[in-house]
Scaffold this motif. Structure first.
Motif, PDB file in Angstrom:
ATOM      1  N   HIS A 174       0.900  -1.296   0.093  1.00  0.00           N
ATOM      2  CA  HIS A 174       0.144   0.034  -0.016  1.00  0.00           C
ATOM      3  C   HIS A 174       1.046   1.219   0.098  1.00  0.00           C
ATOM      4  N   ARG A 175       1.797   1.099   0.992  1.00  0.00           N
ATOM      5  CA  ARG A 175       2.924   2.326   0.769  1.00  0.00           C
ATOM      6  C   ARG A 175       3.393   2.649  -0.619  1.00  0.00           C
ATOM      7  N   THR A 176       3.989   1.498  -1.202  1.00  0.00           N
ATOM      8  CA  THR A 176       4.676   1.348  -2.427  1.00  0.00           C
ATOM      9  C   THR A 176       3.513   2.057  -3.547  1.00  0.00           C
ATOM     10  N   GLY A 177       2.263   1.697  -3.373  1.00  0.00           N
ATOM     11  CA  GLY A 177       1.372   2.038  -4.414  1.00  0.00           C
ATOM     12  C   GLY A 177       1.000   3.587  -4.225  1.00  0.00           C
ATOM     13  N   ARG A 178       0.611   4.148  -2.886  1.00  0.00           N
ATOM     14  CA  ARG A 178       0.844   5.563  -2.826  1.00  0.00           C
ATOM     15  C   ARG A 178       1.842   6.420  -3.432  1.00  0.00           C
ATOM     16  N   LEU A 179       3.131   5.834  -3.544  1.00  0.00           N
ATOM     17  CA  LEU A 179       4.041   6.245  -3.935  1.00  0.00           C
ATOM     18  C   LEU A 179       4.167   6.432  -5.417  1.00  0.00           C
ATOM     19  N   MET A 180       3.552   5.094  -5.822  1.00  0.00           N
ATOM     20  CA  MET A 180       3.273   5.113  -7.423  1.00  0.00           C
ATOM     21  C   MET A 180       2.483   6.163  -7.833  1.00  0.00           C
ATOM     22  N   ALA A 181       1.480   6.469  -7.174  1.00  0.00           N
ATOM     23  CA  ALA A 181       0.221   7.236  -7.752  1.00  0.00           C
ATOM     24  C   ALA A 181       0.974   8.799  -7.709  1.00  0.00           C
ATOM     25  N   HIS A 182       1.924   9.074  -6.647  1.00  0.00           N
ATOM     26  CA  HIS A 182       2.433  10.299  -6.389  1.00  0.00           C
ATOM     27  C   HIS A 182       3.400  10.576  -7.629  1.00  0.00           C
ATOM     28  N   ASN A 183       4.099   9.438  -7.841  1.00  0.00           N
ATOM     29  CA  ASN A 183       5.183   9.782  -9.136  1.00  0.00           C
ATOM     30  C   ASN A 183       4.333   9.851 -10.385  1.00  0.00           C
ATOM     31  N   LEU A 184       3.278   8.986 -10.488  1.00  0.00           N
ATOM     32  CA  LEU A 184       2.596   9.343 -11.974  1.00  0.00           C
ATOM     33  C   LEU A 184       1.881  10.499 -12.132  1.00  0.00           C
ATOM     34  N   TYR A 185       1.400  11.222 -11.039  1.00  0.00           N
ATOM     35  CA  TYR A 185       0.994  12.396 -11.044  1.00  0.00           C
ATOM     36  C   TYR A 185       1.953  13.387 -11.372  1.00  0.00           C
ATOM     37  N   ALA A 186       3.040  13.464 -10.666  1.00  0.00           N
ATOM     38  CA  ALA A 186       4.084  14.311 -10.767  1.00  0.00           C
ATOM     39  C   ALA A 186       4.668  14.254 -12.342  1.00  0.00           C
ATOM     40  N   VAL A 187       4.977  13.340 -12.926  1.00  0.00           N
ATOM     41  CA  VAL A 187       5.617  13.253 -14.185  1.00  0.00           C
ATOM     42  C   VAL A 187       4.475  13.429 -15.227  1.00  0.00           C
ATOM     43  N   ALA A 188       3.297  13.125 -14.943  1.00  0.00           N
ATOM     44  CA  ALA A 188       2.202  13.492 -15.966  1.00  0.00           C
ATOM     45  C   ALA A 188       1.982  15.064 -15.895  1.00  0.00           C
ATOM     46  N   SER A 189       2.081  15.563 -14.535  1.00  0.00           N
ATOM     47  CA  SER A 189       1.871  17.204 -14.574  1.00  0.00           C
ATOM     48  C   SER A 189       3.209  17.734 -15.308  1.00  0.00           C
ATOM     49  N   ALA A 190       4.160  17.339 -15.122  1.00  0.00           N
ATOM     50  CA  ALA A 190       5.376  17.706 -15.949  1.00  0.00           C
ATOM     51  C   ALA A 190       5.292  17.902 -17.196  1.00  0.00           C
ATOM     52  N   LEU A 191       4.947  16.603 -18.130  1.00  0.00           N
ATOM     53  CA  LEU A 191       4.526  16.469 -19.100  1.00  0.00           C
ATOM     54  C   LEU A 191       3.417  17.453 -19.856  1.00  0.00           C
ATOM     55  N   ALA A 192       2.467  17.653 -19.026  1.00  0.00           N
ATOM     56  CA  ALA A 192       1.428  18.609 -19.189  1.00  0.00           C
ATOM     57  C   ALA A 192       1.770  20.016 -19.561  1.00  0.00           C
ATOM     58  N   ALA A 193       2.795  20.318 -18.572  1.00  0.00           N
ATOM     59  CA  ALA A 193       3.251  21.633 -18.653  1.00  0.00           C
ATOM     60  C   ALA A 193       4.312  21.848 -19.861  1.00  0.00           C
ATOM     61  N   ARG A 194       5.079  20.911 -20.063  1.00  0.00           N
ATOM     62  CA  ARG A 194       6.187  20.809 -21.176  1.00  0.00           C
ATOM     63  C   ARG A 194       6.182  19.370 -21.881  1.00  0.00           C
ATOM     64  N   PRO A 195       5.335  19.422 -22.880  1.00  0.00           N
ATOM     65  CA  PRO A 195       4.988  18.204 -23.502  1.00  0.00           C
ATOM     66  C   PRO A 195       6.142  17.983 -24.430  1.00  0.00           C
ATOM     67  N   VAL A 196       6.376  16.655 -24.663  1.00  0.00           N
ATOM     68  CA  VAL A 196       7.396  16.140 -25.781  1.00  0.00           C
ATOM     69  C   VAL A 196       6.796  16.554 -27.254  1.00  0.00           C
ATOM     70  N   PRO A 197       7.614  17.427 -27.863  1.00  0.00           N
ATOM     71  CA  PRO A 197       7.304  17.865 -28.936  1.00  0.00           C
ATOM     72  C   PRO A 197       7.089  16.924 -30.146  1.00  0.00           C
ATOM     73  N   PRO A 198       6.634  16.955 -31.254  1.00  0.00           N
ATOM     74  CA  PRO A 198       6.673  15.975 -32.419  1.00  0.00           C
ATOM     75  C   PRO A 198       7.923  15.854 -32.736  1.00  0.00           C
ATOM     76  N   PRO A 199       8.376  14.456 -33.279  1.00  0.00           N
ATOM     77  CA  PRO A 199       9.702  13.950 -33.931  1.00  0.00           C
ATOM     78  C   PRO A 199      10.113  15.097 -34.884  1.00  0.00           C
ATOM     79  N   PRO A 200      11.384  15.323 -34.898  1.00  0.00           N
ATOM     80  CA  PRO A 200      11.818  16.088 -36.079  1.00  0.00           C
ATOM     81  C   PRO A 200      11.533  15.563 -37.420  1.00  0.00           C
ATOM     82  N   GLY A 201      11.015  16.396 -38.473  1.00  0.00           N
ATOM     83  CA  GLY A 201      10.522  16.171 -39.659  1.00  0.00           C
ATOM     84  C   GLY A 201       9.268  15.302 -39.534  1.00  0.00           C
ATOM     85  N   GLY A 202       8.582  15.136 -38.399  1.00  0.00           N
ATOM     86  CA  GLY A 202       7.271  14.513 -38.275  1.00  0.00           C
ATOM     87  C   GLY A 202       6.040  15.203 -39.067  1.00  0.00           C
TER      88      GLY A 202
END
Length: 202
Positions: A174-202
């Motif tokens: 359970h503790r590991t699951g709560r940490l998993m949720a924290h990490n998923l949310y943190a990285v998803a939030s970072a990607l929403a703020a600064r998304p990976v752009p389309p590949p070069p030439g895409g």
């Protein structure tokens, strides 16, 4: 932000899934962060084998695929059988193979700027192998896998109690699951703020 939990239990509803019970800990932790959580159990749907998004009449994968694209967070929920992911987990990954050639209007692969994690149970070892197989496939598709984006439970070697029938190991899972949720949310939030752009030439 939305999360989709895809259960790959072999059991049809309403039969109880041990893995879904552990996944609920992760879902509740995401909800406390303001994430809208949805669930789908593949065993309840007709999802034939294939590597395309739509196989035509009777194929119930397309609506699930649409829900994948509507969620920033994906959690694959699978039991361990013979030390491997369930057959439904493999079926799901095979159907998701079509996403390799699907792009947004801007030319970005559709799995980019999404994160994924894995929840595993089983009364035998093999959890790390299952996590590696599923996470590796999702990374191939373009999902970002945050550090420690998984949790698992197993009873140990040989036959034993199932997850809901014992408190053994629950505190760690359970503790590991709560940490998993924290990490998923943190990285998803970072990607929403600064998304990976389309590949070069895409």
């Amino acid at each position: 932000m939305k999360a989709l939990f895809v259960s790959c239990t072999l059991k049809r509803s309403p039969e109880r899934s041990n893995t879904e019970l552990l996944a609920q800990v992760v879902a509740e932790a995401l909800e406390t962060l303001g994430v809208t959580v949805g669930h789908v159990r593949l065993a309840d749907h007709d999802v034939p084998p294939g590597v395309v998004t739509d196989l035509g009449d009777g194929d119930e994968w397309p609506p699930i695929h649409a829900r994948l694209l509507d969620a920033e967070i994906l959690v694959v929920v699978t039991p361990t059988w013979l030390g491997r992911p369930s057959s439904f987990a493999q079926r799901m990954l095979e159907r998701m193979d079509a996403m390799l050639s699907e792009t947004t209007p801007e030319g970005t692969p559709v799995a980019y700027n999404r994160v994924a994690g894995v929840v595993v149970t089983g009364n035998e070892d093999g959890a790390h192998h299952v996590i590696s197989e599923v996470s590796g496939a999702l990374a191939d598709l373009g999902y970002t896998i945050p550090g420690q984006a998984w949790t698992y439970w197993n009873q140990g070697p040989g036959p034993g109690d199932e997850y809901p029938d014992t408190e053994h190991g629950h505190e760690w899972s359970h503790r590991t699951g709560r940490l998993m949720a924290h990490n998923l949310y943190a990285v998803a939030s970072a990607l929403a703020a600064r998304p990976v752009p389309p590949p070069p030439g895409g």
